[in-house]
Design an enzyme around this catalytic site. Structure first.
Site, mmCIF file in Angstrom:
data_model
loop_
_atom_site.group_PDB
_atom_site.id
_atom_site.type_symbol
_atom_site.label_atom_id
_atom_site.label_comp_id
_atom_site.label_asym_id
_atom_site.label_seq_id
_atom_site.Cartn_x
_atom_site.Cartn_y
_atom_site.Cartn_z
ATOM 1 N N ASN A 182 17.370 -23.566 8.617
ATOM 2 C CA ASN A 182 18.639 -24.279 8.452
ATOM 3 C C ASN A 182 18.461 -25.535 7.595
ATOM 4 O O ASN A 182 18.944 -26.613 7.930
ATOM 5 C CB ASN A 182 19.227 -24.634 9.827
ATOM 6 C CG ASN A 182 20.684 -25.054 9.750
ATOM 7 O OD1 ASN A 182 21.377 -24.724 8.795
ATOM 8 N ND2 ASN A 182 21.143 -25.778 10.746
ATOM 9 N N GLU A 240 16.728 -19.592 4.800
ATOM 10 C CA GLU A 240 17.655 -20.709 4.575
ATOM 11 C C GLU A 240 16.890 -22.016 4.326
ATOM 12 O O GLU A 240 17.167 -23.058 4.914
ATOM 13 C CB GLU A 240 18.638 -20.860 5.733
ATOM 14 C CG GLU A 240 19.957 -21.471 5.282
ATOM 15 C CD GLU A 240 21.058 -21.440 6.329
ATOM 16 O OE1 GLU A 240 22.119 -22.015 6.031
ATOM 17 O OE2 GLU A 240 20.880 -20.848 7.411
ATOM 18 N N ASP A 294 16.510 -13.371 9.381
ATOM 19 C CA ASP A 294 17.846 -13.544 9.933
ATOM 20 C C ASP A 294 18.723 -12.425 9.367
ATOM 21 O O ASP A 294 19.183 -12.502 8.235
ATOM 22 C CB ASP A 294 18.380 -14.930 9.548
ATOM 23 C CG ASP A 294 19.773 -15.188 10.076
ATOM 24 O OD1 ASP A 294 20.357 -14.283 10.704
ATOM 25 O OD2 ASP A 294 20.283 -16.300 9.854
ATOM 26 N N ASN A 339 21.597 -11.533 10.634
ATOM 27 C CA ASN A 339 23.005 -11.920 10.831
ATOM 28 C C ASN A 339 23.865 -10.808 11.432
ATOM 29 O O ASN A 339 25.067 -10.730 11.169
ATOM 30 C CB ASN A 339 23.615 -12.424 9.513
ATOM 31 C CG ASN A 339 23.550 -13.945 9.430
ATOM 32 O OD1 ASN A 339 23.902 -14.648 10.376
ATOM 33 N ND2 ASN A 339 23.080 -14.455 8.299
ATOM 34 N N HIS A 367 18.273 -22.030 14.960
ATOM 35 C CA HIS A 367 17.557 -20.806 15.303
ATOM 36 C C HIS A 367 16.235 -21.161 15.977
ATOM 37 O O HIS A 367 15.687 -22.254 15.766
ATOM 38 C CB HIS A 367 17.231 -19.995 14.045
ATOM 39 C CG HIS A 367 18.421 -19.444 13.344
ATOM 40 N ND1 HIS A 367 18.742 -18.099 13.338
ATOM 41 C CD2 HIS A 367 19.382 -20.046 12.586
ATOM 42 C CE1 HIS A 367 19.833 -17.901 12.629
ATOM 43 N NE2 HIS A 367 20.238 -19.066 12.152
#
Length: 268
Positions: free
Chosen positions: A10, A36, A153, A155, A259
């Site tokens: 993130n 990310e 990830d 998603n 996360h």
């Protein structure tokens, strides 16, 4: 043994300020897959860009400040590849893979989507292009006597057990029927041919283990989470998984990402 950790940071610069480096220094992982990152390598401080004792490769997004992946390894990769041959996504910072002895390890950041918007259409295009690539990668690896591990990830929460409030999210991106059906294809031996490693190790677990919690409200404290971060492996490698851990922070205040790192130990 090969210990592999995957985590959506993130924003790597923000994570480094909040405790990521301290976590990494104490991690036993041989491979760390990051998603990310949201920075190009030259924007990162030296100790973040190439941490001591590790090799680092990056796949930044062409759109600065978005997406971005990285793979950190204790031994130098034999080969590095960015993207998966889809022109729309090869500069998006969403896929990076490295070859290590006997195994190809990839870091994936699948688009998050939003129902009724172009973001969801982009996610659907990504999924449509990525599944054929996964099949091809598995075939090529088998021909070379290699295994494949795609961490990241994704998603998508595959099953009802993969998110706390599944009833309220049946029409939300990340738990749409068509997204879940696509994940089923990834794990179908006659289609994608891969294995959900964490679920294989915890087949009877009713809920979780969750890997993402919204920063809104008290989702983390109530453990109202989603399991959207996966280790997806070829079956032979999945069978060699010995144990897994979702490294959930002790408290909301001690989180350095929304996360949690997902770690699996493989007996190679």
């Amino acid at each position: 043994m090969l210990t592999v950790t995957s985590v959506n940071v993130n924003g790597l610069r923000a994570a480094a300020r909040k405790g990521y480096l301290e976590w990494l220094a104490g991690s036993p992982a041989d491979v760390v897959c990051l998603q990310e990152v949201r920075a190009e390598a030259e924007q990162l401080p030296d100790e973040v860009r190439v941490p001591a004792g590790l090799h680092a490769v990056y796949a930044p997004a062409a759109a600065r400040g978005r997406a971005g992946g990285a793979v950190l390894t204790r031994r130098a990769p034999e080969a590095v590849r960015t993207g998966f041959g889809a022109a729309e996504f090869d500069g998006s910072g969403r896929y990076l893979e490295v070859d290590l002895p006997g195994v190809t390890v990839a870091s994936l950041y699948l688009p998050s989507g939003e129902v009724g918007t172009e973001r969801q259409a982009e996610k659907e295009r990504f999924m449509a292009a990525f599944l054929p690539y996964l099949r091809d990668l598995r075939g090529r690896a088998a021909a070379d006597g290699r295994e494949v591990l795609v961490c990241g990830d994704w998603n998508i929460a595959h099953r009802e057990a993969d998110l706390k409030n599944w009833r309220a999210n049946r029409a939300a991106s990340g738990f749409l029927p068509e997204e879940r059906a696509w994940m089923t294809r990834v794990f179908d031996p006659a289609d994608g041919g891969y294995t959900d490693v964490v679920r294989a190790l915890h087949p009877a677990e009713e809920y979780g283990p969750y890997t993402w919690w919204s920063y809104r409200g008290r989702a983390f404290d109530a453990d109202t989470g989603w399991r959207i971060d996966y280790h997806v492996a070829t079956p032979r490698l999945a069978e060699r998984a010995l144990k897994t851990e979702v490294e959930r922070a002790p408290s909301h205040a001690e989180r350095w990402s929304d996360h949690a790192p997902v770690t699996v130990v493989y007996d190679l």
